[in-house]
Design an enzyme around this catalytic site. Structure first.
Site, short mmCIF file in Angstrom:
data_model
loop_
_atom_site.label_atom_id
_atom_site.label_comp_id
_atom_site.label_asym_id
_atom_site.label_seq_id
_atom_site.Cartn_x
_atom_site.Cartn_y
_atom_site.Cartn_z
N CYS A 1 0.83 -1.21 0.00
CA CYS A 1 0.00 0.00 0.00
C CYS A 1 0.86 1.26 0.00
CB CYS A 1 -0.96 0.01 1.20
SG CYS A 1 -0.15 -0.08 2.81
N HIS B 1 -1.33 1.50 7.43
CA HIS B 1 -1.88 1.41 6.07
C HIS B 1 -1.82 2.78 5.42
CE1 HIS B 1 -4.15 -0.13 2.75
NE2 HIS B 1 -5.15 0.72 2.93
#
Length: 846
Positions: A455, A787
């Site tokens: 990510c 994230h």
């Protein structure tokens, strides 16, 4: 350092782990709490000593390296004085030392083990971390110009379907780049049939389809842990029988298939027809399943050397009509074991519910009904159903018609792509996208598949793709004009291919397989896609590599962009014109020029002024990203910090006193002695305790290692004013907010930052530069378990007019439009967030 014993240890991870634990228990643990109270200068000095002992290659050099890296990863980041220190010099020295340790070849496994041990140790100790402020604390008294941003709620329909190959030229160019970086190809008795001269278009298309059809272990778990979804999946264990008879992935529907059956020993060729290979009854019901997952392991791959049995099996499956495309498990059985092991430790799930181990009691899996799992384990939604395949042959000449047929069948407005014809671009032109009523197609809005822990790569790639000058450089063939004949443009070519995929596949998700493969080839220490890295550090690596690839054709670059070497020291108001000219010439000679500089590079002037005699020393530096600390002060009545305050902190004057002060060469009576001493010191100009092994250094000596120079200089009460000024700002300004400590092992600074739609920065010559925001990278969680997402204005000119701006939120392959992000008409001109991490601003040309 090159001894056999060291090579043996590095090759044996179990012995390495034992050695690391042993050294920590004997050398670090007994004095750990005492070390936390020492001065930063002492800790940094000793860490440098250990590195120098390591470089000498003595018998205990590996011990020195391990102790030193424990200081880097554990001791210094948690040192009380280091946490409280505002001395940027200490931080810079620490970062340089960390870079020296981590750049040593062939020691990446050792570094990973020490970092992991440090994390475990920190979790067992009650370490006081700097306080942080979350946006969830008591309500702020916000003015009407600021809106608080939170990540949008994502729905299943926001997840984009996977794209398939766009054109024959895409196949050709991708194959060329793959061949360039395939340095490990070898020959064996198994003929690598994909390279055979008889290869045809059907094989080429199938090969690329095969390489983009996979599922991550997290995604597979999300299916198997769902009582209804697990019945829709068929899993095929494609390993040697001696391995699948020991352990398998548990599934209600499982086929074991030995890849030996795929090889014709008589002809020494792969089996080309299905014949009776697929006799298992489940093969006859294959069209009833929504997911077909194939997995293998490293042992089987090694046994077959260069025979691509996975692709051979895939090709045989696809030789008949199939309703869904088979997907391969990324990382194979080994990655599945790692995932289940980690989930067992974190959440207490039973390993036996997801991995069947053969024993005397059970030779076949008994009935299976695993209990429900915590919702947080299912970190990702199930992947989108694989695309249906036509029953006809898969030649690339049919690909365009098939895509159009599939696009007409898709119902959701995100995924529907109308019929279009993509024409070849001219030498420097871009691929032509005819007008479409679909916004996602118009603006080339495509997602990026997450392949595990990527990510941080996906979010940064989306921002770079939105950077028009950068994107167009690689989207066209223009970048090739600046590459020399002796340069391997691996990363440049990979950007070219990836950006074309993203550009031509609006409304779909793209799998950046080749790009990640190239990054792994260039930097294997990043462990892509298994280990998450910092997105800003990854960006710096990308820009450095691209600069090195694109700086060969200097004459052409200067003729097209003369502003790269033009400057006016009077209008820039530099402090020392002669020093600037000297620095600029040296920088030009040492670093060279590239279009990366043209897009992203700015310049700083740094000055040290002695407050006793007013003598000033000035130097200059380039930057491509502006890394800003977050000040402790907050806006009155509000618990947030303006981005402008972070910039002000970066350039505000700082008074250095005591050991931090600059030893002025003009008025310091001891400057000559000090200068001669420094020439004989190590990397970071520390005093040295000579002729000592690290084993001879005891804790008591830490309290008596200040040099006599330190005492003399402190008596003189030196005071220095340190100042930093912007003398040139880039066309694209990248701002990074330093939310983490030096090692990333401590808590994240969750202070809310209010960032403006229009940012104004004043240069040293009082000229005001205005920038408009077009991209944001957000970070949630901490550095080790977080994230990344991005938020981008996809309006082609990055217009912030409320009626024209088009903001989209990118979370890997999930994309959602954001409305009312800014509203300049209503004076809503800034956003506050505790998650903003990197900001992209474009200069406004007045």
């Amino acid at each position: 350092m090159e001894s056999i014993s060291l090579q043996h240890l590095v090759a044996n991870s179990d012995e390495l782990t034992k050695l690391v634990v042993s050294i920590y228990n004997s050398k670090i643990k007994p004095i750990y709490k005492q070390l936390l109270t020492l001065r930063p200068i002492d800790l940094l000095e000793y860490t440098e000593q250990l590195f120098e002992y390591f470089l000498k290659g003595n018998t205990d050099s590996l011990d020195s390296f391990i102790i030193g890296y424990f200081y880097i990863s554990l001791v210094i980041p948690t040192s009380h004085a280091m946490i409280k220190s505002s001395n940027n010099d200490y931080i810079a020295i620490y970062q340089d030392l960390k870079k020296y340790y981590e750049s040593q070849p062939n020691l990446s496994d050792l570094l990973f083990i020490i970092r992991s041990e440090s994390e475990n140790i920190l979790q067992s100790f009650d370490v006081d971390a700097p306080s942080s402020h979350s946006q969830h604390e008591e309500d702020n008294t916000a003015d009407s110009s600021t809106t608080i941003w939170q990540a949008p709620f994502l729905e299943p329909n926001d997840q984009l379907k996977l794209a398939i190959i766009s054109s024959e030229s895409e196949l050709e160019s991708e194959t060329e780049v793959e061949a360039e970086i395939d340095i490990n190809a070898n020959e064996s008795k198994y003929t690598n049939f994909i390279n055979d001269k008889t290869i045809n278009d059907e094989d080429t298309y199938l090969k690329h389809l095969y390489e983009e059809c996979f599922i991550t272990p997290h995604e597979l778990f999300s299916i198997l842990s769902n009582p209804s979804d697990r019945l829709k999946i068929l899993i095929i264990d494609l390993r040697l029988s001696r391995y699948f008879n020991l352990q398998t992935i548990r599934s209600p529907n499982l086929i074991k298939f030995d890849p030996i059956e795929l090889w014709n020993n008589r002809d020494q060729t792969p089996v080309l027809h299905r014949t009776s290979l697929f006799s298992n009854p489940l093969f006859q019901k294959i069209d009833l399943f929504s997911y077909i997952i194939i997995y293998s392991d490293n042992e089987t791959t090694t046994a077959f050397e260069s025979f691509e049995y996975n692709f051979s099996f895939f090709k045989l499956l696809m030789s008949s009509s199939m309703k869904v495309t088979p997907n391969f498990l990324l990382g194979g059985f080994e990655k599945w074991e790692q995932l289940i092991s980690s989930y067992s430790e974190q959440y207490g799930i039973e390993t036996s519910n997801y991995i069947f181990t053969n024993n005397k009691r059970f030779t076949e899996p008994p009935s299976w009904n695993p209990p429900p799992v915590p919702h947080e384990i299912r970190k990702r939604p199930p992947p989108p159903p694989p695309p249906n395949l036509p029953s006809r042959t898969y030649s690339t000449r049919h690909t365009q018609g098939y895509r159009e047929q599939q696009q007409q069948q898709q119902q959701h407005h995100h995924n529907h792509r109308p019929k279009r014809i993509v024409t070849r671009y001219t030498k420097y032109g871009l691929p032509h996208l005819p007008h479409s009523s679909n916004l996602y197609v118009q603006l080339s809005i495509s997602g990026l598949r997450n392949l595990g822990n990527t990510c941080y790569i996906n979010s940064m790639l989306q921002c770079l793709f939105a950077t028009t000058a950068f994107r167009n450089l690689f989207l066209s063939n223009r970048y090739k004009e600046y590459i020399g004949t002796k340069v391997d443009p691996h990363l440049s070519n990979s950007f070219h291919i990836l950006f074309r995929k993203m550009y031509l596949n609006g409304g779909c998700a793209v799998i950046p397989v080749l790009f990640l493969k190239t990054c792994n080839f260039l930097r294997p220490d990043l462990r892509i896609p298994d280990v998450q890295q910092d997105t800003q550090e990854f960006l710096i690596l990308l820009l450095d590599q691209l600069h090195n690839e694109l700086k060969s054709n200097q004459d052409r670059l200067v003729s097209e962009h003369p502003d790269l070497i033009e400057y006016d020291t009077d209008s820039m108001d530099v402090e020392n014109a002669n020093e600037y000219k000297k620095w600029f010439a040296e920088s030009l000679e040492n670093e060279g020029l590239s279009l990366i500089h043209e897009i992203f590079q700015g310049q700083l002037e740094n000055s040290l002024e002695c407050q006793r005699c007013n003598y000033t020393s000035t130097n200059y530096s380039n930057f491509c990203t502006l890394s800003l600390s977050i000040p402790n002060k907050r806006r009155k009545f509000r618990k947030l910090v303006d981005l402008e305050d972070c910039i002000s902190l970066f350039i505000e004057n700082e008074m250095l006193t005591g050991e931090n002060a600059w030893n002025c060469p003009k008025c310091s009576s001891s400057s000559n002695n000090n200068t001669s001493k420094r020439k004989s010191r190590g990397f970071f100009k520390f005093s040295k305790h000579k002729n000592r092994s690290h084993n001879d250094l005891t804790f008591s000596e830490y309290n008596h290692n200040s040099s006599s120079d330190d005492v003399k200089f402190s008596k003189k009460k030196l005071v220095t004013r340190k100042s930093t000024s912007f003398i040139k700002l880039p066309n694209l300004l990248i701002i990074h907010l330093s939310r983490f400590s030096m090692s990333g092992l401590l808590d994240k600074n969750n202070t809310d930052i209010a960032y403006p739609a229009i940012l104004t920065i004043t240069l040293k010559n009082k000229e005001k530069c205005r920038f408009k925001l077009y991209g944001v990278v957000n970070h949630f969680g901490n550095l080790n378990n977080g994230h990344y997402t991005s938020l981008i204005n996809k309006e082609p000119s990055h217009d912030l007019n409320p009626q024209r701006q088009k903001w989209f939120y990118f979370d890997d392959e999930t994309v959602k439009q954001q409305f009312n992000y800014f509203d300049l008409d209503k004076n809503v001109n800034r956003i506050s967030s505790s998650d903003v991490y990197v900001l992209f601003y474009e200069k406004i040309i007045e």
